[in-house]
Motif scaffolding. Structure first.
Motif, PDB file in Angstrom:
ATOM      1  N   LEU A  81     -36.306  48.112  27.911  1.00 45.93           N
ATOM      2  CA  LEU A  81     -36.179  47.622  29.288  1.00 45.93           C
ATOM      3  C   LEU A  81     -36.819  48.583  30.281  1.00 45.93           C
ATOM      4  O   LEU A  81     -37.337  48.153  31.316  1.00 45.93           O
ATOM      5  N   ALA A  82     -36.818  49.862  29.974  1.00 44.15           N
ATOM      6  CA  ALA A  82     -37.409  50.856  30.865  1.00 44.15           C
ATOM      7  C   ALA A  82     -38.925  50.944  30.690  1.00 44.15           C
ATOM      8  O   ALA A  82     -39.579  51.705  31.402  1.00 44.15           O
ATOM      9  N   GLY A  83     -39.472  50.177  29.735  1.00 42.42           N
ATOM     10  CA  GLY A  83     -40.915  50.206  29.527  1.00 42.42           C
ATOM     11  C   GLY A  83     -41.387  51.372  28.687  1.00 42.42           C
ATOM     12  O   GLY A  83     -42.524  51.825  28.820  1.00 42.42           O
ATOM     13  N   PRO A 102     -41.758  51.743  25.011  1.00 40.97           N
ATOM     14  CA  PRO A 102     -41.652  51.205  23.652  1.00 40.97           C
ATOM     15  C   PRO A 102     -41.753  52.271  22.562  1.00 40.97           C
ATOM     16  O   PRO A 102     -41.134  52.139  21.512  1.00 40.97           O
ATOM     17  N   GLY A 103     -42.534  53.332  22.796  1.00 43.62           N
ATOM     18  CA  GLY A 103     -42.633  54.398  21.794  1.00 43.62           C
ATOM     19  C   GLY A 103     -41.291  55.077  21.569  1.00 43.62           C
ATOM     20  O   GLY A 103     -40.905  55.360  20.437  1.00 43.62           O
ATOM     21  N   LEU A 104     -40.569  55.321  22.654  1.00 42.19           N
ATOM     22  CA  LEU A 104     -39.243  55.925  22.552  1.00 42.19           C
ATOM     23  C   LEU A 104     -38.271  54.952  21.897  1.00 42.19           C
ATOM     24  O   LEU A 104     -37.445  55.339  21.074  1.00 42.19           O
ATOM     25  N   ALA A 105     -38.396  53.670  22.265  1.00 41.63           N
ATOM     26  CA  ALA A 105     -37.512  52.653  21.681  1.00 41.63           C
ATOM     27  C   ALA A 105     -37.708  52.573  20.173  1.00 41.63           C
ATOM     28  O   ALA A 105     -36.745  52.382  19.428  1.00 41.63           O
ATOM     29  N   ALA A 106     -38.944  52.732  19.714  1.00 42.18           N
ATOM     30  CA  ALA A 106     -39.212  52.655  18.278  1.00 42.18           C
ATOM     31  C   ALA A 106     -38.534  53.787  17.524  1.00 42.18           C
ATOM     32  O   ALA A 106     -38.137  53.612  16.370  1.00 42.18           O
ATOM     33  N   GLY A 140     -39.615  46.419  15.367  1.00 39.38           N
ATOM     34  CA  GLY A 140     -40.877  45.693  15.357  1.00 39.38           C
ATOM     35  C   GLY A 140     -41.358  45.359  16.754  1.00 39.38           C
ATOM     36  O   GLY A 140     -42.539  45.508  17.078  1.00 39.38           O
ATOM     37  N   VAL A 141     -40.442  44.915  17.625  1.00 40.19           N
ATOM     38  CA  VAL A 141     -40.816  44.608  19.009  1.00 40.19           C
ATOM     39  C   VAL A 141     -41.295  45.871  19.713  1.00 40.19           C
ATOM     40  O   VAL A 141     -42.316  45.862  20.427  1.00 40.19           O
ATOM     41  N   ALA A 142     -40.586  46.966  19.522  1.00 36.94           N
ATOM     42  CA  ALA A 142     -40.970  48.229  20.160  1.00 36.94           C
ATOM     43  C   ALA A 142     -42.346  48.687  19.662  1.00 36.94           C
ATOM     44  O   ALA A 142     -43.201  49.092  20.454  1.00 36.94           O
ATOM     45  N   LEU A 143     -42.567  48.615  18.355  1.00 32.03           N
ATOM     46  CA  LEU A 143     -43.853  49.031  17.803  1.00 32.03           C
ATOM     47  C   LEU A 143     -44.978  48.109  18.264  1.00 32.03           C
ATOM     48  O   LEU A 143     -46.090  48.562  18.536  1.00 32.03           O
ATOM     49  N   PRO A 150     -27.621  53.673  18.474  1.00 32.41           N
ATOM     50  CA  PRO A 150     -29.066  53.767  18.645  1.00 32.41           C
ATOM     51  C   PRO A 150     -29.721  52.441  19.045  1.00 32.41           C
ATOM     52  O   PRO A 150     -30.732  52.431  19.735  1.00 32.41           O
ATOM     53  N   THR A 151     -29.131  51.333  18.643  1.00 32.39           N
ATOM     54  CA  THR A 151     -29.707  50.041  19.011  1.00 32.39           C
ATOM     55  C   THR A 151     -29.638  49.844  20.516  1.00 32.39           C
ATOM     56  O   THR A 151     -30.591  49.362  21.140  1.00 32.39           O
ATOM     57  N   ALA A 152     -28.540  50.238  21.111  1.00 34.48           N
ATOM     58  CA  ALA A 152     -28.406  50.114  22.564  1.00 34.48           C
ATOM     59  C   ALA A 152     -29.417  51.014  23.277  1.00 34.48           C
ATOM     60  O   ALA A 152     -30.020  50.610  24.275  1.00 34.48           O
ATOM     61  N   TRP A 153     -29.616  52.216  22.749  1.00 27.88           N
ATOM     62  CA  TRP A 153     -30.603  53.120  23.352  1.00 27.88           C
ATOM     63  C   TRP A 153     -32.016  52.542  23.219  1.00 27.88           C
ATOM     64  O   TRP A 153     -32.839  52.633  24.129  1.00 27.88           O
ATOM     65  N   ALA A 154     -32.291  51.926  22.072  1.00 25.07           N
ATOM     66  CA  ALA A 154     -33.612  51.326  21.861  1.00 25.07           C
ATOM     67  C   ALA A 154     -33.846  50.178  22.838  1.00 25.07           C
ATOM     68  O   ALA A 154     -34.922  50.069  23.441  1.00 25.07           O
ATOM     69  N   LYS A 155     -32.836  49.338  23.048  1.00 25.49           N
ATOM     70  CA  LYS A 155     -32.976  48.227  23.988  1.00 25.49           C
ATOM     71  C   LYS A 155     -33.143  48.737  25.413  1.00 25.49           C
ATOM     72  O   LYS A 155     -33.924  48.186  26.193  1.00 25.49           O
ATOM     73  N   LEU A 156     -32.411  49.780  25.750  1.00 29.94           N
ATOM     74  CA  LEU A 156     -32.525  50.370  27.086  1.00 29.94           C
ATOM     75  C   LEU A 156     -33.926  50.951  27.295  1.00 29.94           C
ATOM     76  O   LEU A 156     -34.527  50.775  28.358  1.00 29.94           O
TER      77      LEU A 156
END
Length: 198
Positions: free
Chosen positions: A28-30, A32-36, A46-49, A19-25
């Motif tokens: 990168l795709a812009g 952040p809500g999905l990354a969170a 925290g960065v995503a939120l 899941p961490t890799a998916w969050a970083k991806l």
């Protein structure tokens, strides 16, 4: 064909990353809500939120992440309007790395957003302390500008006290030199005076 295999290998690598890799991806795709939603590490969450402008949740995630994200915590606290604490976090970053220009700029911006808190003194150059004895515990000290600055038997270094001191710079210098000689002698920096060998 090569591009398809390369894309498939990239997806497999991200899938194996968890899941961490998916969050970083997603970051990168812009998205952040999905990354969170994918992020399991508090720093990445925290960065995503923060990028999703959910500042209170981002601050909680940065608080959970700890000292590794001190700079980001300063940003989230500033976004929440807690300017004094945000300034303190930027000060902590600058303590660890005085050359961090971004932390210095953000600290200065945050410091300009609120009036600094200035303590009240007691005309003697110190903040007075008042001892409070609660009924169910040990005595504690509380700062108060109304209580006397020093306890009984102690004196404030004011003009009246200074007038009682002798104005003899030579005596003061002699005492300082004697004290310094004794200090150096005790540390072994100065050889003892030579005596009669017989």
């Amino acid at each position: 064909m090569r591009r398809g295999l390369l894309a498939l290998a990239a997806l497999a690598a991200v899938g194996l990353g968890g899941p961490t890799a998916w969050a970083k991806l997603a970051l990168l795709a812009g998205l952040p809500g999905l990354a969170a939603t994918f992020a399991t590490e508090p720093a990445i969450r925290g960065v995503a939120l923060y990028q999703a402008r959910r500042f209170a949740e981002a601050d909680a995630a940065f608080a959970e992440a700890g000292r590794a994200v001190t700079y980001n915590r300063g940003l989230s606290l500033a976004a929440l309007g807690n300017y004094p604490l945000a300034e303190a976090y930027f000060d902590a970053v600058l303590f660890a790395n005085p050359a961090d220009s971004e932390a210095r700029e953000n600290r200065d911006r945050v410091a300009a957003l609120y009036d600094p808190v200035v303590g009240q003194g007691d005309e003697a150059g110190r903040i007075a302390v008042q001892v409070v004895v609660p009924p169910d515990g040990p005595p504690t000290e509380r700062f108060s500008a109304d209580s006397p600055p020093l306890g009984p038997g102690r004196q404030v270094a004011d003009d009246a006290w200074l007038a009682t001191l002798p104005d003899d710079p030579g005596e003061f210098l002699r005492l300082r030199l004697s004290d310094e000689y004794t200090r150096r002698l005790s540390l072994g920096f100065t050889p003892p005076e030579e005596g009669d060998p017989w």
